[in-house]
Motif scaffolding. Structure first.
Motif, PDB file in Angstrom:
ATOM      1  N   PHE A  78      21.277  -4.458  36.769  1.00  0.00           N
ATOM      2  CA  PHE A  78      21.089  -5.780  37.399  1.00  0.00           C
ATOM      3  C   PHE A  78      21.645  -6.842  36.451  1.00  0.00           C
ATOM      4  CE2 PHE A  78      18.053  -9.407  38.349  1.00  0.00           C
ATOM      5  CZ  PHE A  78      18.726  -9.796  39.497  1.00  0.00           C
ATOM      6  N   CYS A  79      22.904  -7.182  36.643  1.00  0.00           N
ATOM      7  CA  CYS A  79      23.595  -8.111  35.744  1.00  0.00           C
ATOM      8  C   CYS A  79      24.454  -9.070  36.560  1.00  0.00           C
ATOM      9  CB  CYS A  79      24.499  -7.351  34.768  1.00  0.00           C
ATOM     10  SG  CYS A  79      23.633  -6.186  33.728  1.00  0.00           S
ATOM     11  N   PRO A  80      23.854 -10.058  37.235  1.00  0.00           N
ATOM     12  CA  PRO A  80      24.662 -11.018  37.999  1.00  0.00           C
ATOM     13  C   PRO A  80      25.745 -11.643  37.119  1.00  0.00           C
ATOM     14  CG  PRO A  80      22.316 -11.410  38.323  1.00  0.00           C
ATOM     15  CD  PRO A  80      22.425 -10.384  37.245  1.00  0.00           C
ATOM     16  N   ARG A  81      26.939 -11.765  37.682  1.00  0.00           N
ATOM     17  CA  ARG A  81      28.073 -12.241  36.877  1.00  0.00           C
ATOM     18  C   ARG A  81      28.489 -13.646  37.292  1.00  0.00           C
ATOM     19  NH1 ARG A  81      31.312  -7.173  38.696  1.00  0.00           N
ATOM     20  NH2 ARG A  81      30.507  -8.207  40.547  1.00  0.00           N
ATOM     21  N   PRO A  82      29.138 -14.370  36.377  1.00  0.00           N
ATOM     22  CA  PRO A  82      29.664 -15.683  36.736  1.00  0.00           C
ATOM     23  C   PRO A  82      30.546 -15.554  37.981  1.00  0.00           C
ATOM     24  CG  PRO A  82      29.943 -15.288  34.382  1.00  0.00           C
ATOM     25  CD  PRO A  82      29.416 -14.014  34.970  1.00  0.00           C
ATOM     26  N   GLY A  83      30.395 -16.503  38.891  1.00  0.00           N
ATOM     27  CA  GLY A  83      31.191 -16.480  40.122  1.00  0.00           C
ATOM     28  C   GLY A  83      30.475 -15.796  41.269  1.00  0.00           C
ATOM     29  N   ASP A  84      29.452 -14.959  40.982  1.00  0.00           N
ATOM     30  CA  ASP A  84      28.688 -14.324  42.059  1.00  0.00           C
ATOM     31  C   ASP A  84      28.030 -15.394  42.920  1.00  0.00           C
ATOM     32  OD1 ASP A  84      29.338 -11.804  41.210  1.00  0.00           O
ATOM     33  OD2 ASP A  84      27.330 -11.257  40.506  1.00  0.00           O
ATOM     34  N   ARG A  85      27.810 -15.045  44.194  1.00  0.00           N
ATOM     35  CA  ARG A  85      27.161 -15.991  45.117  1.00  0.00           C
ATOM     36  C   ARG A  85      25.703 -15.576  45.308  1.00  0.00           C
ATOM     37  NH1 ARG A  85      31.190 -13.847  49.252  1.00  0.00           N
ATOM     38  NH2 ARG A  85      30.553 -12.102  47.944  1.00  0.00           N
ATOM     39  N   ALA A  86      24.786 -16.527  45.052  1.00  0.00           N
ATOM     40  CA  ALA A  86      23.355 -16.229  45.164  1.00  0.00           C
ATOM     41  C   ALA A  86      22.717 -17.095  46.230  1.00  0.00           C
ATOM     42  CB  ALA A  86      22.668 -16.475  43.825  1.00  0.00           C
ATOM     43  N   LEU A  87      21.781 -16.491  46.965  1.00  0.00           N
ATOM     44  CA  LEU A  87      20.949 -17.226  47.919  1.00  0.00           C
ATOM     45  C   LEU A  87      19.540 -17.250  47.344  1.00  0.00           C
ATOM     46  CD1 LEU A  87      20.437 -18.478  50.745  1.00  0.00           C
ATOM     47  CD2 LEU A  87      19.935 -16.151  51.557  1.00  0.00           C
ATOM     48  N   ASP A  88      19.013 -18.447  47.090  1.00  0.00           N
ATOM     49  CA  ASP A  88      17.685 -18.571  46.462  1.00  0.00           C
ATOM     50  C   ASP A  88      16.708 -19.140  47.490  1.00  0.00           C
ATOM     51  OD1 ASP A  88      15.657 -18.651  44.602  1.00  0.00           O
ATOM     52  OD2 ASP A  88      16.373 -20.465  43.575  1.00  0.00           O
ATOM     53  N   LEU A  89      15.826 -18.280  48.017  1.00  0.00           N
ATOM     54  CA  LEU A  89      14.865 -18.700  49.050  1.00  0.00           C
ATOM     55  C   LEU A  89      13.572 -19.149  48.379  1.00  0.00           C
ATOM     56  CD1 LEU A  89      15.344 -15.746  51.586  1.00  0.00           C
ATOM     57  CD2 LEU A  89      16.463 -17.985  51.593  1.00  0.00           C
ATOM     58  N   GLY A  90      13.048 -20.304  48.779  1.00  0.00           N
ATOM     59  CA  GLY A  90      11.860 -20.861  48.118  1.00  0.00           C
ATOM     60  C   GLY A  90      12.267 -21.379  46.757  1.00  0.00           C
ATOM     61  N   ALA A  91      13.290 -22.218  46.742  1.00  0.00           N
ATOM     62  CA  ALA A  91      13.966 -22.562  45.484  1.00  0.00           C
ATOM     63  C   ALA A  91      13.311 -23.705  44.709  1.00  0.00           C
ATOM     64  CB  ALA A  91      15.417 -22.933  45.768  1.00  0.00           C
ATOM     65  N   ALA A  92      12.576 -24.595  45.420  1.00  0.00           N
ATOM     66  CA  ALA A  92      12.078 -25.816  44.766  1.00  0.00           C
ATOM     67  C   ALA A  92      10.909 -25.525  43.820  1.00  0.00           C
ATOM     68  CB  ALA A  92      11.632 -26.817  45.836  1.00  0.00           C
ATOM     69  N   PRO A  93      10.806 -26.233  42.706  1.00  0.00           N
ATOM     70  CA  PRO A  93      11.639 -27.363  42.310  1.00  0.00           C
ATOM     71  C   PRO A  93      13.003 -26.972  41.733  1.00  0.00           C
ATOM     72  CG  PRO A  93       9.924 -26.987  40.673  1.00  0.00           C
ATOM     73  CD  PRO A  93       9.651 -26.028  41.799  1.00  0.00           C
ATOM     74  N   GLY A  94      13.232 -25.677  41.466  1.00  0.00           N
ATOM     75  CA  GLY A  94      14.604 -25.329  41.096  1.00  0.00           C
ATOM     76  C   GLY A  94      14.767 -24.515  39.824  1.00  0.00           C
TER      77      GLY A  94
ATOM     78  N   PRO B 289      20.671 -21.954  58.970  1.00  0.00           N
ATOM     79  CA  PRO B 289      21.792 -21.079  59.331  1.00  0.00           C
ATOM     80  C   PRO B 289      22.488 -20.544  58.081  1.00  0.00           C
ATOM     81  CG  PRO B 289      22.359 -23.404  59.674  1.00  0.00           C
ATOM     82  CD  PRO B 289      20.938 -23.386  59.210  1.00  0.00           C
ATOM     83  N   LEU B 290      22.749 -19.239  58.062  1.00  0.00           N
ATOM     84  CA  LEU B 290      23.404 -18.615  56.900  1.00  0.00           C
ATOM     85  C   LEU B 290      24.443 -17.622  57.400  1.00  0.00           C
ATOM     86  CD1 LEU B 290      20.185 -17.828  54.812  1.00  0.00           C
ATOM     87  CD2 LEU B 290      21.955 -19.484  54.175  1.00  0.00           C
ATOM     88  N   PRO B 291      25.598 -17.535  56.754  1.00  0.00           N
ATOM     89  CA  PRO B 291      26.623 -16.581  57.195  1.00  0.00           C
ATOM     90  C   PRO B 291      26.247 -15.151  56.772  1.00  0.00           C
ATOM     91  CG  PRO B 291      27.362 -17.788  55.254  1.00  0.00           C
ATOM     92  CD  PRO B 291      26.020 -18.348  55.615  1.00  0.00           C
ATOM     93  N   PRO B 292      26.620 -14.141  57.558  1.00  0.00           N
ATOM     94  CA  PRO B 292      26.341 -12.757  57.153  1.00  0.00           C
ATOM     95  C   PRO B 292      27.294 -12.293  56.048  1.00  0.00           C
ATOM     96  CG  PRO B 292      27.554 -12.782  59.223  1.00  0.00           C
ATOM     97  CD  PRO B 292      27.313 -14.225  58.854  1.00  0.00           C
ATOM     98  N   VAL B 293      26.858 -11.293  55.292  1.00  0.00           N
ATOM     99  CA  VAL B 293      27.670 -10.617  54.261  1.00  0.00           C
ATOM    100  C   VAL B 293      28.361 -11.640  53.350  1.00  0.00           C
ATOM    101  CG1 VAL B 293      29.239  -8.657  53.901  1.00  0.00           C
ATOM    102  CG2 VAL B 293      28.115  -8.922  56.087  1.00  0.00           C
ATOM    103  N   ALA B 294      27.597 -12.603  52.889  1.00  0.00           N
ATOM    104  CA  ALA B 294      28.210 -13.711  52.140  1.00  0.00           C
ATOM    105  C   ALA B 294      27.641 -13.854  50.726  1.00  0.00           C
ATOM    106  CB  ALA B 294      27.983 -15.015  52.904  1.00  0.00           C
ATOM    107  N   PHE B 295      26.642 -13.037  50.373  1.00  0.00           N
ATOM    108  CA  PHE B 295      25.981 -13.226  49.071  1.00  0.00           C
ATOM    109  C   PHE B 295      25.907 -11.908  48.290  1.00  0.00           C
ATOM    110  CE2 PHE B 295      24.428 -16.618  51.802  1.00  0.00           C
ATOM    111  CZ  PHE B 295      24.606 -17.734  50.998  1.00  0.00           C
ATOM    112  N   ASP B 296      26.057 -12.039  46.963  1.00  0.00           N
ATOM    113  CA  ASP B 296      25.932 -10.871  46.078  1.00  0.00           C
ATOM    114  C   ASP B 296      24.481 -10.678  45.638  1.00  0.00           C
ATOM    115  OD1 ASP B 296      28.928 -10.506  45.657  1.00  0.00           O
ATOM    116  OD2 ASP B 296      28.626 -12.601  45.030  1.00  0.00           O
ATOM    117  N   LEU B 297      23.700 -11.760  45.760  1.00  0.00           N
ATOM    118  CA  LEU B 297      22.320 -11.710  45.262  1.00  0.00           C
ATOM    119  C   LEU B 297      21.445 -12.567  46.165  1.00  0.00           C
ATOM    120  CD1 LEU B 297      20.135 -11.220  43.028  1.00  0.00           C
ATOM    121  CD2 LEU B 297      21.057 -13.208  41.826  1.00  0.00           C
ATOM    122  N   LEU B 298      20.282 -12.012  46.524  1.00  0.00           N
ATOM    123  CA  LEU B 298      19.287 -12.793  47.268  1.00  0.00           C
ATOM    124  C   LEU B 298      18.032 -12.825  46.394  1.00  0.00           C
ATOM    125  CD1 LEU B 298      18.217 -12.190  50.990  1.00  0.00           C
ATOM    126  CD2 LEU B 298      16.574 -12.646  49.196  1.00  0.00           C
ATOM    127  N   THR B 299      17.536 -14.017  46.108  1.00  0.00           N
ATOM    128  CA  THR B 299      16.272 -14.118  45.373  1.00  0.00           C
ATOM    129  C   THR B 299      15.248 -14.801  46.271  1.00  0.00           C
ATOM    130  OG1 THR B 299      16.953 -16.206  44.366  1.00  0.00           O
ATOM    131  CG2 THR B 299      17.366 -14.225  43.091  1.00  0.00           C
TER     132      THR B 299
END
Ligand code: SAM
Length: 377
Positions: A231-247, A289-299
């Motif tokens: 589990f090593c997310p890399r620079p440039g990877d796309r992440a979706l962060d659900l329940g993100a606040a305060p950040g 609304p979110l596009p399918p198959v668009a993220f390398d990581l979902l948190t």
């Protein structure tokens, strides 16, 4: 108690509220055993059967609530441990034999020499990086952890190993304990993986000033603890962060160079405004609304009933690319045992094609467990 290559016991650590569950995991791996409390959430565990079988048992059924486990190859009394010894040793640039004797650490130094002269130490290649990790449990006074390390590092060096303060190949664990009246020490040699964690007692402390919220510590810990699992997310990877606040999580991911889509009904901390790579969608995780198959990581770190979390993440699983990762905090709320709760969540996520890689109660989890999952290829 003394020992050679095989441990004679283990020092086991868990979050105090979940220690019962951690001991159940350990007993299952060991085929039974006796636990003596050393401090809140810390036990000296003597397996009923072959101690060597404990590792295999844990590998077959990785523990979730057991945070740290170090073997005990030597156990000894330290009757002369003196309250003033810490100050005495701290003031020295390095602890010599005289300093160790003055501090009451001489038996510990001797036991370390003995341990390094054979037994398990024979498995270490010359020059191996070894970190002395010291824990003090229920001791009034006595040498500081720093002073104990300063006393033992020269012993490691004299035995041909490289004493280090981080990133060790091997760990010399020293648990100093005052629970039963007379100070005792438990000493063991193992790899960070065998200990289930690279940190003493599985505890890692991060500076508060650097983060937007304490919640960030959970993600920082998971990134370190789960890196050996790939589990090593890399620079440039796309992440979706659900329940993100305060950040807090969003900030950690942005700092690692990821592009982040953050979702929350609540606003993000103003410090994140104008951060390159950040898209903020104000709304509920199940509705934006979110596009399918668009993220390398979902948190997902939503403070919710676990079944709500499971259903929401399951419904969003299709946003991940095949092989994409998911990191999900599960609140241990609702009916059933803690194990039944997180397993139920994992089952629901498996039904959505998210396979469980590991589940752990992190040092920074409270009434929670963190799940690491991957979308099926
Ligand atoms: C524990 S906090 C998250 C902390 C965050 N991970 C951080 O590091 O700062 C939980 C968040 O979940 C959000 N939340 C609650 N219900 C939600 C929903 N249906 N969709 C998205 N977020 C939700 C709350 O507004 C809250 O900000």
């Amino acid at each position: 108690m003394s020992g050679g290559r095989s441990p004679v016991a283990f020092v086991a650590t868990a979050q105090p509220e979940y220690a019962r569950h951690a001991l159940a995991e350990l007993r299952q791996a060991a085929g039974g055993g006796r636990a003596e409390p050393l401090a809140e959430g810390v036990f000296l565990f003597q397996p009923r059967g072959d101690p060597e079988a404990v590792r295999a048992g844990l590998a077959a059924q990785p523990p979730v609530f057991l945070r740290h486990l170090h073997p005990v190859h030597r156990a000894l009394a330290l009757p002369d441990l003196r309250p003033e010894a810490g100050a005495e040793l701290r003031s020295e640039t390095g602890a010599d034999a005289c300093g160790s004797a003055a501090s009451g650490l001489a038996p510990l130094v001797e036991a370390t020499r003995d341990l390094l002269a054979g037994g398990r130490a024979a498995l270490l290649p010359p020059g191996a990086a070894v970190q002395v990790q010291v824990r003090r449990l229920g001791l009034r006074g006595g040498p500081s952890a720093f002073a104990v390390k300063a006393a033992l590092d020269p012993v490691l060096a004299a035995a041909g190993f490289r004493p280090v303060s981080r990133d060790p190949e091997w760990v010399l664990s020293v648990t100093l304990c005052g629970a039963a009246g007379e100070p005792r020490a438990f000493l063991g040699l193992s790899t960070p993986a065998e200990n289930l964690s690279p940190w003493p007692g599985g505890a890692i402390h991060y500076p508060r000033a650097a983060v937007i919220s304490r919640a960030a510590f959970k993600l920082m810990e998971a990134l370190e603890l789960f890196a050996p699992l790939g589990f090593c997310p890399r620079p440039g990877d796309r992440a979706l962060d659900l329940g993100a606040a305060p950040g807090g999580w969003t900030q950690v991911l942005l700092d690692r160079g990821l592009r982040v889509t953050a979702v929350d009904p609540a606003p993000l901390d103003p410090r994140l405004q104008d951060r390159p790579g950040l898209t903020f969608l104000q709304g509920r995780a199940g509705e934006v609304p979110l596009p399918p198959v668009a993220f390398d990581l979902l948190t997902c770190d939503i403070n919710w009933h676990p079944l709500e979390t499971a259903r929401t993440v399951a419904a969003r699983a299709e946003v991940l690319v095949p092989g994409g990762w998911a990191l999900v905090t599960v609140k241990l709320l609702g009916g059933g045992t803690p194990t039944a709760i997180w397993r139920r969540v994992a089952d629901i996520l498996a039904g959505a094609g998210l396979w469980l890689i590991t589940a752990r109660q992190l040092f920074h989890n409270r009434d929670e467990v963190t799940l690491l999952l991957r979308r099926a290829d």
